[in-house]
Motif scaffolding. Sequence first.
Motif, PDB file in Angstrom:
ATOM      1  N   LYS A 149       0.834  -1.202   0.000  1.00 46.19           N
ATOM      2  CA  LYS A 149       0.000   0.000   0.000  1.00 46.19           C
ATOM      3  C   LYS A 149       0.873   1.259   0.000  1.00 46.19           C
ATOM      4  N   GLU A 150       1.925   1.260   0.784  1.00 45.83           N
ATOM      5  CA  GLU A 150       2.813   2.426   0.831  1.00 45.83           C
ATOM      6  C   GLU A 150       3.541   2.626  -0.494  1.00 45.83           C
ATOM      7  N   ILE A 151       3.939   1.530  -1.141  1.00 48.68           N
ATOM      8  CA  ILE A 151       4.603   1.644  -2.440  1.00 48.68           C
ATOM      9  C   ILE A 151       3.643   2.222  -3.473  1.00 48.68           C
ATOM     10  N   LEU A 152       2.384   1.762  -3.469  1.00 47.08           N
ATOM     11  CA  LEU A 152       1.400   2.279  -4.416  1.00 47.08           C
ATOM     12  C   LEU A 152       1.090   3.751  -4.166  1.00 47.08           C
ATOM     13  N   ILE A 153       0.964   4.144  -2.916  1.00 45.11           N
ATOM     14  CA  ILE A 153       0.699   5.554  -2.588  1.00 45.11           C
ATOM     15  C   ILE A 153       1.881   6.423  -2.998  1.00 45.11           C
TER      16      ILE A 153
END
Length: 64
Positions: A18-22
């Motif tokens: 999720k952090e990589i996508l954000i």
Amino acid sequence: MAGSRVAHVTLKGPSVVKEILIATALGLTAGSFWKMHHWNEQRKTRAFYDLLDKGEVTVVAAEE
């Protein structure tokens, strides 16, 4: 009332995916805005030099 309980949210660790996508989405957004700014500045510069070549504007050098 002695035995009433309140449901609390259990906190988990950070979601790496999720952090990589954000971060990717924010990076692409910021990069897009920077690219649009760069294209706008390039267009203004090109328009100025076109006017300079046509003789519609002149540049006066300051004397020292």
